[in-house]
Design an enzyme around this catalytic site. Structure first.
Site, PDB file in Angstrom:
ATOM      1  N   VAL A 160       0.971  -1.076  -0.087  1.00  8.99           N
ATOM      2  CA  VAL A 160       0.075   0.013   0.030  1.00  8.99           C
ATOM      3  C   VAL A 160       0.829   1.212   0.063  1.00  8.99           C
ATOM      4  O   VAL A 160       1.953   1.149   0.537  1.00  8.99           O
ATOM      5  CB  VAL A 160      -1.020   0.121   1.175  1.00  8.99           C
ATOM      6  CG1 VAL A 160      -1.750  -1.114   1.027  1.00  8.99           C
ATOM      7  CG2 VAL A 160      -0.231   0.051   2.671  1.00  8.99           C
ATOM      8  N   SER A 161       0.454   2.220  -0.795  1.00 15.29           N
ATOM      9  CA  SER A 161       1.235   3.620  -0.580  1.00 15.29           C
ATOM     10  C   SER A 161       0.506   4.738   0.003  1.00 15.29           C
ATOM     11  O   SER A 161       1.282   5.614   0.513  1.00 15.29           O
ATOM     12  CB  SER A 161       1.397   3.838  -2.141  1.00 15.29           C
ATOM     13  OG  SER A 161       0.186   4.209  -2.669  1.00 15.29           O
ATOM     14  N   THR A 162      -0.775   4.654   0.308  1.00 11.53           N
ATOM     15  CA  THR A 162      -1.113   5.688   1.029  1.00 11.53           C
ATOM     16  C   THR A 162      -2.264   5.126   1.906  1.00 11.53           C
ATOM     17  O   THR A 162      -3.081   4.049   1.817  1.00 11.53           O
ATOM     18  CB  THR A 162      -2.039   6.523   0.089  1.00 11.53           C
ATOM     19  OG1 THR A 162      -3.070   5.882  -0.854  1.00 11.53           O
ATOM     20  CG2 THR A 162      -0.914   7.131  -1.099  1.00 11.53           C
ATOM     21  N   GLN A 188      -5.730   4.322   0.013  1.00  8.36           N
ATOM     22  CA  GLN A 188      -5.773   3.004  -0.686  1.00  8.36           C
ATOM     23  C   GLN A 188      -6.414   1.780   0.627  1.00  8.36           C
ATOM     24  O   GLN A 188      -7.270   0.900   0.196  1.00  8.36           O
ATOM     25  CB  GLN A 188      -4.492   2.353  -1.147  1.00  8.36           C
ATOM     26  CG  GLN A 188      -4.070   3.103  -2.376  1.00  8.36           C
ATOM     27  CD  GLN A 188      -2.772   2.387  -2.783  1.00  8.36           C
ATOM     28  OE1 GLN A 188      -2.093   1.964  -2.219  1.00  8.36           O
ATOM     29  NE2 GLN A 188      -2.541   2.916  -4.267  1.00  8.36           N
ATOM     30  N   PHE A 190       4.934   2.747  -0.019  1.00  7.49           N
ATOM     31  CA  PHE A 190       5.945   2.784  -1.264  1.00  7.49           C
ATOM     32  C   PHE A 190       5.011   2.655  -2.692  1.00  7.49           C
ATOM     33  O   PHE A 190       4.052   1.969  -2.816  1.00  7.49           O
ATOM     34  CB  PHE A 190       6.921   1.671  -1.495  1.00  7.49           C
ATOM     35  CG  PHE A 190       8.128   1.909  -0.661  1.00  7.49           C
ATOM     36  CD1 PHE A 190       9.114   2.328  -0.928  1.00  7.49           C
ATOM     37  CD2 PHE A 190       8.026   1.023   0.592  1.00  7.49           C
ATOM     38  CE1 PHE A 190      10.384   2.116  -0.166  1.00  7.49           C
ATOM     39  CE2 PHE A 190       9.061   1.171   1.558  1.00  7.49           C
ATOM     40  CZ  PHE A 190      10.099   1.662   1.238  1.00  7.49           C
TER      41      PHE A 190
END
Length: 475
Positions: free
Chosen positions: A9-11, A14, A48
């Site tokens: 996951v990046s945020t 999400q 990331f």
């Protein structure tokens, strides 16, 4: 089947949309149980982006795949692995070369056929398009915020606090920004500034995320227009286009330095970047303007040890750089006090000559100008006094902020009077030179350096010890 589970996951958004790490892991564990696959590794990259493959857990998984520890890589969805078509082909090539399969728990892919490879490429291309399109929308929104004078970002610059998208003065850090600009304009370079700020005796608060001040951080602070009341977008574009211009707009947040001071700092940085040898910032304030009257080369500061009767004392002087390195000039090394005294005398003669030619404004205007300058000098001394009191814990951060704000308002009023006065007098600002000898005698080395550079373009030293002064063309 030895299975490697990869999640990402990046945020936070999400996670809210159902892509949280826990949700992915739950679904992938269930999938492995239904297929009878054994899990040999779980690789998770949190925070990331999938725009490239530079992710620690992904790299660890690839190393394990190349070492023959994995039979199949399982992801929740293709975009958890990558959103870049080129990266997808590279990853599939690595998997294929080492006999590793690839599987998505929510999508049907078959990379063993041409049609399957085409399908997965199309899906990856759509994911890449979605990422790039989102990036364009975000950048457009950020640029529009700046055009409206609003600060964007989650982290405030050093010297400010950020609350509800609004910048406010940090009473502990703001004096450090003021100090950096004051010392830089007085002659300190970024190297000397870093040394001063890192000195534990000065008790300077460190920059965010670091226990040391660096020249890079100081340079970025000096270039940032946020400190004089502006916001900026697009400081360092990736394409580095020659015609690229960042977006800069006036903001309502409180400034720490005056705009003319910030612009002076930019001009000084450009001068040092494109100019010749480094100028003196310590015990040799004339370095950078002194030139040899015999060969025309620059004169540099030199400190040597001299002693008598067992006592050793430093001897400060100015030496022709051509003599020092090439040995093709025989100009003697001059004692610092001799050359500096001769230069001040020459400036006094220039002032008297200007008086005889009526370059000065009327005496009453000279007196008013001198009074304003005196009050500004007093303001600087008071600023140092309050900062020293804060460092000794004699006043609180809130008291320091209030007192510095009062000083800034008074300084603004005095400088406005000074500028208005200058606009009504002669464009040749020789009235600033009247007390040069007095100012020189009480100034620090850094103040002497700044004082000389406001008046002198070049000073020529001749073999008999005389000095000829070329005044700045903008005086």
């Amino acid at each position: 089947m030895r299975t490697a589970i990869y999640t990402r996951v990046s945020t936070d958004v999400q996670a809210e949309e159902g892509f949280s790490l826990d949700a992915q892991l739950h679904r992938l564990h269930s999938y492995c149980e239904s297929q009878g696959w054994s899990i040999v590794g779980i690789y998770t990259d949190e925070g990331f982006s999938a725009k490239n493959v530079h992710r620690p857990q992904l790299e660890r998984m690839l190393n394990d795949a190349q070492a023959g520890k994995i039979d199949v890589v399982l992801v929740y969805r293709l975009d958890r692995l990558t959103r870049n078509v080129t990266d997808l082909h590279q990853l599939l090539e690595i998997f294929d070369r080492h006999g590793v399969g690839f599987k998505s728990a929510t999508e049907v892919f078959d990379t063993t056929t041409a049609m399957g490879r085409l399908f997965i490429t199309i899906v990856a291309a759509l994911a890449q398009w979605e990422r790039e399109n989102l990036g364009e929308r975000v950048r457009f929104g950020q640029a529009e915020m700046v055009r409206q004078g609003r600060y964007f970002g989650h982290t405030p610059p050093y010297g400010y606090d950020l609350k509800d998208g609004v910048l406010s003065i940090n009473p502990v850090q703001a004096p450090v920004i003021r100090l950096i600009f004051d010392r830089y304009l007085a002659g300190d370079g970024t190297s000397r500034l870093a040394k001063y700020l890192n000195d534990s005796k000065n008790n300077i608060p460190r920059p965010r995320g670091s226990d040391q001040w660096s020249m890079k951080v100081i340079n970025a602070i000096l270039k940032n227009p946020v400190y004089c009341g502006y916001v900026r977008y697009g400081n360092q574009p990736r394409n580095k286009a020659a015609n690229y211009q960042p977006i800069v707009a006036k903001s309502d947040h409180e400034r720490i330095v005056q705009e003319y001071e910030w612009r002076r700092a930019q001009a000084l940085m450009e001068q040092r970047r494109t100019g010749g040898p480094r100028t003196g910032t310590g015990v040799h304030p004339l370095v950078g303007i002194l030139r040899c009257g015999k060969c025309g080369g620059p004169m540099v500061g030199r400190t040597e040890q001299a002693g008598k009767s067992g006592r050793v004392t430093p001897y400060h002087g100015y030496m022709c750089n051509t003599r020092r390195h090439a040995r093709t000039c025989d100009m003697k090394m001059w004692k610092r006090d001799v050359i500096e005294g001769a230069l001040i005398d020459e400036l006094d003669r220039t002032v008297h000559a200007a008086l005889e030619n009526n370059f000065y404004p009327p005496q009453v205007e000279q007196k008013d100008h001198a009074q304003i300058e005196s009050q500004l000098t007093l303001m600087k001394a008071r600023r140092r006094k309050w900062m020293d009191a804060y460092e000794r814990d004699l006043i609180s951060a809130e008291d320091l902020r209030d007192r510095l704000n009062d000083l800034s308002r008074t300084e603004d009023q005095l400088k406005s009077r000074l500028h208005a006065h200058a606009a009504q007098t002669s464009p040749i600002r020789l009235d600033e030179f009247i007390s040069i000898k007095t100012a020189w005698n009480v100034a620090t080395p850094l103040e002497r350096r700044e004082l000389i550079r406001t008046m002198v373009e070049t000073a020529w030293v001749f073999p008999d010890g005389s000095v000829k002064v070329d005044l700045r063309s903008d005086l």
